[in-house]
Design a protein around this motif. Structure first.
Motif, PDB file in Angstrom:
ATOM      1  N   ALA A  68       0.784  -1.239   0.000  1.00 45.33           N
ATOM      2  CA  ALA A  68       0.000   0.000   0.000  1.00 45.33           C
ATOM      3  C   ALA A  68       0.814   1.286   0.000  1.00 45.33           C
ATOM      4  CB  ALA A  68      -0.951   0.013   1.208  1.00 45.33           C
ATOM      5  N   ALA A  69       2.017   1.278   0.540  1.00 45.36           N
ATOM      6  CA  ALA A  69       2.770   2.524   0.706  1.00 45.36           C
ATOM      7  C   ALA A  69       3.242   3.084  -0.632  1.00 45.36           C
ATOM      8  CB  ALA A  69       3.960   2.305   1.627  1.00 45.36           C
ATOM      9  N   SER A  70       3.367   4.406  -0.692  1.00 45.56           N
ATOM     10  CA  SER A  70       3.850   5.109  -1.878  1.00 45.56           C
ATOM     11  C   SER A  70       5.104   5.901  -1.533  1.00 45.56           C
ATOM     12  CB  SER A  70       2.772   6.059  -2.413  1.00 45.56           C
ATOM     13  OG  SER A  70       1.618   5.352  -2.814  1.00 45.56           O
ATOM     14  N   SER A  71       5.869   6.227  -2.558  1.00 44.64           N
ATOM     15  CA  SER A  71       7.149   6.895  -2.318  1.00 44.64           C
ATOM     16  C   SER A  71       6.981   8.263  -1.663  1.00 44.64           C
ATOM     17  CB  SER A  71       7.930   7.018  -3.617  1.00 44.64           C
ATOM     18  OG  SER A  71       7.198   7.733  -4.593  1.00 44.64           O
ATOM     19  N   HIS A  72       5.818   8.917  -1.864  1.00 48.74           N
ATOM     20  CA  HIS A  72       5.637  10.231  -1.241  1.00 48.74           C
ATOM     21  C   HIS A  72       5.558  10.135   0.283  1.00 48.74           C
ATOM     22  CE1 HIS A  72       1.304   9.081  -1.206  1.00 48.74           C
ATOM     23  NE2 HIS A  72       1.270   9.841  -0.140  1.00 48.74           N
ATOM     24  N   GLN A  73       5.387   8.916   0.812  1.00 47.69           N
ATOM     25  CA  GLN A  73       5.341   8.740   2.265  1.00 47.69           C
ATOM     26  C   GLN A  73       6.731   8.627   2.891  1.00 47.69           C
ATOM     27  OE1 GLN A  73       1.824   5.783   1.448  1.00 47.69           O
ATOM     28  NE2 GLN A  73       1.977   6.035   3.669  1.00 47.69           N
ATOM     29  N   VAL A  74       7.765   8.549   2.063  1.00 48.45           N
ATOM     30  CA  VAL A  74       9.139   8.575   2.575  1.00 48.45           C
ATOM     31  C   VAL A  74       9.437  10.002   3.008  1.00 48.45           C
ATOM     32  CG1 VAL A  74      11.573   8.319   1.983  1.00 48.45           C
ATOM     33  CG2 VAL A  74       9.892   6.662   1.117  1.00 48.45           C
ATOM     34  N   ARG A  75       9.683  10.179   4.289  1.00 54.18           N
ATOM     35  CA  ARG A  75       9.846  11.531   4.822  1.00 54.18           C
ATOM     36  C   ARG A  75      11.277  11.858   5.234  1.00 54.18           C
ATOM     37  NH1 ARG A  75       7.049  14.321   2.662  1.00 54.18           N
ATOM     38  NH2 ARG A  75       7.122  15.927   4.286  1.00 54.18           N
ATOM     39  N   GLN A  76      12.006  10.876   5.764  1.00 59.03           N
ATOM     40  CA  GLN A  76      13.368  11.124   6.235  1.00 59.03           C
ATOM     41  C   GLN A  76      14.249   9.969   5.766  1.00 59.03           C
ATOM     42  OE1 GLN A  76      13.170  14.036   7.834  1.00 59.03           O
ATOM     43  NE2 GLN A  76      10.969  13.937   8.292  1.00 59.03           N
ATOM     44  N   VAL A  77      15.483  10.306   5.353  1.00 58.74           N
ATOM     45  CA  VAL A  77      16.451   9.282   4.944  1.00 58.74           C
ATOM     46  C   VAL A  77      17.822   9.686   5.457  1.00 58.74           C
ATOM     47  CG1 VAL A  77      17.542   8.085   3.013  1.00 58.74           C
ATOM     48  CG2 VAL A  77      15.132   8.754   2.835  1.00 58.74           C
ATOM     49  N   TRP A  78      18.511   8.726   6.047  1.00 62.65           N
ATOM     50  CA  TRP A  78      19.902   8.899   6.467  1.00 62.65           C
ATOM     51  C   TRP A  78      20.765   7.846   5.776  1.00 62.65           C
ATOM     52  CZ3 TRP A  78      15.722   9.178   9.707  1.00 62.65           C
ATOM     53  CH2 TRP A  78      15.558  10.329  10.493  1.00 62.65           C
ATOM     54  N   ILE A  79      21.968   8.241   5.364  1.00 62.60           N
ATOM     55  CA  ILE A  79      22.964   7.304   4.833  1.00 62.60           C
ATOM     56  C   ILE A  79      24.260   7.551   5.579  1.00 62.60           C
ATOM     57  CG2 ILE A  79      24.251   6.528   2.812  1.00 62.60           C
ATOM     58  CD1 ILE A  79      21.972   7.536   1.062  1.00 62.60           C
ATOM     59  N   ASN A  80      24.791   6.499   6.192  1.00 63.73           N
ATOM     60  CA  ASN A  80      25.974   6.661   7.050  1.00 63.73           C
ATOM     61  C   ASN A  80      25.726   7.699   8.132  1.00 63.73           C
ATOM     62  OD1 ASN A  80      27.796   4.735   6.254  1.00 63.73           O
ATOM     63  ND2 ASN A  80      29.207   6.136   5.245  1.00 63.73           N
ATOM     64  N   GLY A  81      24.468   7.804   8.574  1.00 63.81           N
ATOM     65  CA  GLY A  81      24.111   8.746   9.615  1.00 63.81           C
ATOM     66  C   GLY A  81      23.909  10.171   9.156  1.00 63.81           C
ATOM     67  N   ARG A  82      24.158  10.459   7.888  1.00 67.11           N
ATOM     68  CA  ARG A  82      23.965  11.804   7.331  1.00 67.11           C
ATOM     69  C   ARG A  82      22.557  11.910   6.755  1.00 67.11           C
ATOM     70  NH1 ARG A  82      26.978  14.002   1.837  1.00 67.11           N
ATOM     71  NH2 ARG A  82      26.206  16.169   1.895  1.00 67.11           N
ATOM     72  N   GLN A  83      21.832  12.955   7.110  1.00 66.90           N
ATOM     73  CA  GLN A  83      20.473  13.097   6.605  1.00 66.90           C
ATOM     74  C   GLN A  83      20.506  13.639   5.185  1.00 66.90           C
ATOM     75  OE1 GLN A  83      17.649  14.966   9.220  1.00 66.90           O
ATOM     76  NE2 GLN A  83      15.947  14.034   8.099  1.00 66.90           N
ATOM     77  N   VAL A  84      20.013  12.811   4.248  1.00 66.61           N
ATOM     78  CA  VAL A  84      20.024  13.170   2.832  1.00 66.61           C
ATOM     79  C   VAL A  84      18.625  13.499   2.322  1.00 66.61           C
ATOM     80  CG1 VAL A  84      22.150  11.914   2.294  1.00 66.61           C
ATOM     81  CG2 VAL A  84      19.948  10.718   2.206  1.00 66.61           C
ATOM     82  N   VAL A  85      17.589  13.153   3.092  1.00 63.66           N
ATOM     83  CA  VAL A  85      16.221  13.586   2.815  1.00 63.66           C
ATOM     84  C   VAL A  85      15.627  14.069   4.126  1.00 63.66           C
ATOM     85  CG1 VAL A  85      13.884  12.892   2.125  1.00 63.66           C
ATOM     86  CG2 VAL A  85      15.872  12.000   0.877  1.00 63.66           C
ATOM     87  N   ARG A  86      15.102  15.287   4.115  1.00 59.95           N
ATOM     88  CA  ARG A  86      14.471  15.849   5.307  1.00 59.95           C
ATOM     89  C   ARG A  86      13.069  16.316   4.931  1.00 59.95           C
ATOM     90  NH1 ARG A  86      18.124  19.075   6.640  1.00 59.95           N
ATOM     91  NH2 ARG A  86      19.044  17.902   8.384  1.00 59.95           N
TER      92      ARG A  86
END
Length: 444
Positions: A393-411
């Motif tokens: 059911a989930a859609s990509s617009h529901q992705v709100r925060q992303v971290w890579i190696n602890g660095r926030q790349v999506v806020r």
């Protein structure tokens, strides 16, 4: 105890061996790595965090891994749709690439792909394309994890003149990124029908020496099988087996044409399969027998293929398609349940890429590659099983925060590491240039 970052979420799906879903848990991160996964009340009592992120209604999952891409081909998205593979390649894609692909094309196309993938919760991609050193540079600057394909084909392009030149440039790339925190490498011979046996055996020897994976299109269409039988007297997989290429280094992409003996052989040799359901469906290439492969013990990962044949890089969408297709192909509604599908896009992919010690699950000591998805959206309400809602059911617009190696790349749904306005201006310029060449390329 002091930590740099503490994330509180309603659910955490760590993709561990037990396929657990943790309720009201927290994730603690120091120096880019996960140091604790614990109940929220324990985290509050025990940890003093420099930064605390409260995510009510969110689920945390490991960053999704797109195990097969041609990232720069995002600039060819929608250029030649509704065609079978070889027509698509020979009459449209390869001529367009010969005309347009250069370092600037790869830089802009890769940035566009990374922006799309980051916003969809992808934290790592396994790429096969020309000018991989440009792809690696762009990914590193954007804070994106990458397995950069050391591409090999026999024919000349703007990138290299012959197989020896491709391999030399690939080895230079491997040496340049040895020990890099985000970028690793894999050999990427395009396919058995575009790379000679001599070059494939050299790839085999170099992969064994350097202990890196081999990423190759294989058994993608029935025509590929037919042509191999005519020219070599055996199926492509048997040819690779004879050359000693079936081993744990091999990542065989597509694999829509498999018999039972070949599935047994893949399992026995430890080779991995990369499943690209949406691209295979769009090009009418066939169906990868995912359930047969998994039941035989073959590790199966998930990829989108390129945006020119998908036409998106949406791994949440790919999860849903893979799960539904497995049920339809097998005739078993219990085939590929949601937790297993999620594994294909996380830990299974990490294992295939040789990076599972570092990423692919939310476990102590691994890199903090973390995605937060807001399940309060109408798309995912009411909520009974978080993993099922993610896959079905989930859609990509529901992705709100992303971290890579602890660095926030999506806020809050926005990419933080790319200049999006400038990028989209350049993409528009590419569109105009490529469209102006339409008539010369016989593309409608």
């Amino acid at each position: 105890m002091h930590v740099e970052l503490l994330i509180h979420a309603d659910w955490i799906i760590p993709v561990d061996a037990d396929n657990r879903t943790l309720v009201n848990h927290s994730l603690a991160i120091n120096d880019g790595r996960i140091i604790a996964v614990l109940p929220r009340q324990d985290a509050v009592a025990q940890l003093n965090a420099a930064t605390v992120v409260e995510l009510p209604g969110h689920v945390l999952i490991p960053g999704l891994i797109n195990a097969h891409t041609h990232a720069a081909m995002s600039l060819l998205r929608g250029l030649a749709d509704d065609l079978p593979l070889m027509t698509w390649l020979n009459q449209h894609i390869w001529p367009a690439e010969q005309r347009w692909v250069d370092p600037s094309f790869v830089a802009d196309g890769t940035q566009l792909a990374i922006a799309e993938m980051l916003r969809g919760g992808v934290t790592c991609f396994n790429d096969m394309y020309f000018f991989p050193e440009i792809t690696a540079q762009v990914a590193a600057e954007a804070g994106m994890r990458l397995v950069a394909g050391m591409i090999v084909v026999d024919f000349p392009t703007r990138y290299a003149a012959d197989a020896d030149c491709y391999l030399q440039r690939g080895l230079e790339l491997h040496e340049q990124y040895r020990g890099h925190s985000l970028v690793t490498t894999a050999f990427a011979p395009h396919s058995p029908y575009t790379v000679s046996d001599t070059a494939l055996m050299r790839v085999r020897d170099l992969a064994n020496k350097l202990d890196v994976p081999i990423h190759i299109h294989l058994h993608e269409t029935s025509d590929e099988i037919t042509q191999a039988l005519k020219t070599q007297g055996k199926r492509p997989l048997a040819c690779l087996d004879q050359m000693g290429l079936l081993n744990p280094h091999l990542m065989a992409v597509h694999m829509t044409q498999l018999d039972d003996h070949e599935i047994v052989r893949l399992a026995a040799t430890g080779a991995h399969v990369i499943h690209c359901p949406e691209s295979n469906l769009k090009l009418a290439s066939g169906f990868c027998p995912v359930m047969k492969l998994q039941r035989a013990g073959v590790n199966v990962a998930l990829g989108t293929d390129g945006a020119a044949s998908n036409n998106d890089l949406n791994m949440l969408g790919e999860l849903r398609t893979a799960a539904l297709l497995a049920k339809g192909v097998s005739g078993d509604a219990a085939a590929l349940p949601a937790p297993q599908a999620l594994r294909m896009a996380t830990i299974n992919a990490a294992q295939a890429l040789g990076i599972s010690a570092n990423t692919g699950s939310l476990e102590i000591s691994k890199a903090a590659d973390v995605v937060a998805i807001d399940l309060r959206d109408p798309h995912t309400q009411p909520l009974y099983h978080p993993s099922s809602q993610l896959v079905y059911a989930a859609s990509s617009h529901q992705v709100r925060q992303v971290w890579i190696n602890g660095r926030q790349v999506v806020r809050d749904g926005a990419v933080t590491t790319l200049a999006m306005d400038s990028l989209l201006t350049r993409v528009q310029a590419w569109q105009e240039k490529i469209a102006a060449g339409d008539e010369a390329l016989s593309i409608e």
